[in-house]
Design a protein around this motif. Structure first.
Motif, PDB file in Angstrom:
ATOM      1  N   LYS A 139      34.899  45.604  31.691  1.00  0.00           N
ATOM      2  CA  LYS A 139      36.143  45.465  32.811  1.00  0.00           C
ATOM      3  C   LYS A 139      34.810  46.144  33.979  1.00  0.00           C
ATOM      4  O   LYS A 139      34.152  46.880  33.844  1.00  0.00           O
ATOM      5  N   TRP A 140      36.153  45.559  34.863  1.00  0.00           N
ATOM      6  CA  TRP A 140      35.509  45.451  36.236  1.00  0.00           C
ATOM      7  C   TRP A 140      36.407  46.660  37.120  1.00  0.00           C
ATOM      8  O   TRP A 140      37.264  46.944  36.664  1.00  0.00           O
ATOM      9  N   VAL A 141      35.420  47.107  37.688  1.00  0.00           N
ATOM     10  CA  VAL A 141      35.797  48.291  39.022  1.00  0.00           C
ATOM     11  C   VAL A 141      35.673  47.850  40.571  1.00  0.00           C
ATOM     12  O   VAL A 141      34.201  47.622  40.537  1.00  0.00           O
ATOM     13  N   SER A 142      36.059  46.731  41.429  1.00  0.00           N
ATOM     14  CA  SER A 142      35.346  47.207  42.692  1.00  0.00           C
ATOM     15  C   SER A 142      35.049  48.138  43.686  1.00  0.00           C
ATOM     16  O   SER A 142      35.393  49.181  42.868  1.00  0.00           O
ATOM     17  N   VAL A 143      33.881  48.137  43.678  1.00  0.00           N
ATOM     18  CA  VAL A 143      33.077  49.238  44.530  1.00  0.00           C
ATOM     19  C   VAL A 143      33.081  48.533  45.637  1.00  0.00           C
ATOM     20  O   VAL A 143      33.562  49.691  46.894  1.00  0.00           O
ATOM     21  N   ASP A 144      32.613  47.319  46.700  1.00  0.00           N
ATOM     22  CA  ASP A 144      33.499  47.110  48.610  1.00  0.00           C
ATOM     23  C   ASP A 144      34.708  47.816  48.662  1.00  0.00           C
ATOM     24  O   ASP A 144      35.687  47.385  48.021  1.00  0.00           O
TER      25      ASP A 144
END
Length: 399
Positions: free
Chosen positions: A394-399
């Motif tokens: 699963k992905w989570v945006s950091v920027d």
């Protein structure tokens, strides 16, 4: 800075005291100035994500939920953190604001499962356990959050059921509020009873689709997150797939007009036109040759632009099959297939569409492929993650 106008011929001297340390021609300076907006744009478009990995724990397996930092421009990946306080977090769901993560936890002895709630710090990648609740079923294989973040829904393979747990304001989970128990069977030897494998919301969260591998059905409900029991069973409908297909995971086209369903037992991908909770069959395309007998299809994803569809197959094939998508009618055309680490139960495409990551559950390696966006083909990179028994990414945006 000093220059002699009589000698000046387009060269500027930068001095340390009275000695030049660097000289740049005017042409080079102009080139640098022209490049600055492009460099700034590159910095703005560069994107990093936290990659959360769920899977199995125990002997010769993982230690919990692992978190890595992934650069979508270079495909490089770096370890951040690992949470080791829950058993077998085989599937994950993340809130829209990325503050909370939920995992369904398989009981290794086949007893009732648990579901866990975590606070998540995307800067450090740290997970903090909030609470656990009984999940209300056996062998959970999928978990989702509704659009408003008010409930989690868990698909239980072995008990053939779907359960709902409410989410409290602090991110913790309440006890099970609703259970949908399925019945029936299918013609395949692995279809002796219902096996709920995934659920998906549609129509801005107002419809719920549930794939039952054991009965070859896609069940469709109205959904209202404001209700204590949000799945509305009255007037529910069901779409029958092919006998012995075993519908497993589902994926909508970006415009939500078409639904793609991977069939675990037959290794077909079925294509449907979708309209307000109604499915109309369009196409069934085989992932494997007709004489292949070890079908165990697993995961399915579209590229972010919707031009290509990818589907994974285990069972001795251990590959990902690529199709081109006709956006006018949703139909698929075979393009190519790519070998991956053993048992690709889960894979993912990063949100930029630059890379595909395939988790070999039994190969204990996550392969990282570069995607050619013009033709959708995959090229294996030297980057990889060596980690055992991963099934969910699963992905989570950091920027």
């Amino acid at each position: 800075m000093a220059s002699d106008s009589a000698d000046f011929k387009g060269t500027i001297y930068y001095l340390a005291g009275d000695k030049p340390i660097t000289c740049l021609t005017m042409k080079k300076i102009f080139a640098i100035l022209l490049a600055l907006p492009l460099l700034s744009l590159a910095q703005k478009t560069a994107k990093t994500y936290d990659l959360l990995l769920g899977g199995y724990t125990g002997t010769n397996a993982g230690k919990g939920i692992a978190v890595y930092r992934f650069d979508t421009q270079t495909g490089t990946v770096n370890f951040l953190n690992q949470f080791e306080g829950v058993d077998n977090p085989d599937f994950l769901a993340i809130t829209n604001d990325s503050k909370f993560v939920y995992s369904c936890n398989v009981d290794p002895k086949g007893a009732e499962a648990q579901v866990s709630a975590f606070r998540f710090d995307k800067t450090s990648g740290k997970l903090e356990l909030i609470n656990k609740q009984p999940a209300g079923g056996i062998n959970p294989v999928h978990i989702i959050l509704d659009k408003d973040g008010k409930n989690v829904m868990i698909s239980h393979y072995s008990s053939g059921s779907l359960t709902v747990l409410p989410v409290n304001k602090d991110g913790s989970l309440g006890p099970v509020s609703q259970t949908i128990q399925y019945t029936g069977s299918g013609p395949h030897r692995n279809q002796k009873g219902p096996h709920v494998h995934s659920a998906m919301l549609a129509d801005n969260g107002k419809k719920l689709l549930v794939a039952d591998l054991g009965t070859d059905h896609i069940n469709i409900y109205n959904y209202d997150s404001k209700k204590q029991q949000p799945i509305i069973t009255e007037n529910a409908t069901a779409e029958m797939t092919g006998p012995g297909d075993g519908p497993r995971h589902m994926e909508f086209s970006p415009d939500r007009k078409f639904l793609y369903v991977i069939q675990e037992l037959s290794a077909f991908v079925r294509v449907y036109k979708y309209d307000n909770g109604k499915l109309a069959f369009i196409q069934a395309i085989n992932m494997m040759p007709a004489d292949f007998t070890k079908n165990s299809a697993a995961d399915i994803h579209l590229s972010p632009d919707g031009n290509f569809l990818y589907a994974s197959n285990r069972g001795g094939a251990n590959n990902i099959v690529q199709y081109a998508v006709d956006k006018s009618d949703g139909k698929l055309t075979f393009v190519d297939k790519f070998d991956v680490s053993k048992a690709p139960r889960g894979f993912t495409i990063d949100p930029s569409g630059n890379y595909l990551l395939s988790a070999g559950q039994e190969g204990n390696t996550i392969n990282i492929f570069k995607i050619d966006k013009t033709n959708g083909k995959l090229a294996l990179t030297d980057n990889k993650i060596d980690i055992p028994q991963i099934v969910c990414l699963k992905w989570v945006s950091v920027d």
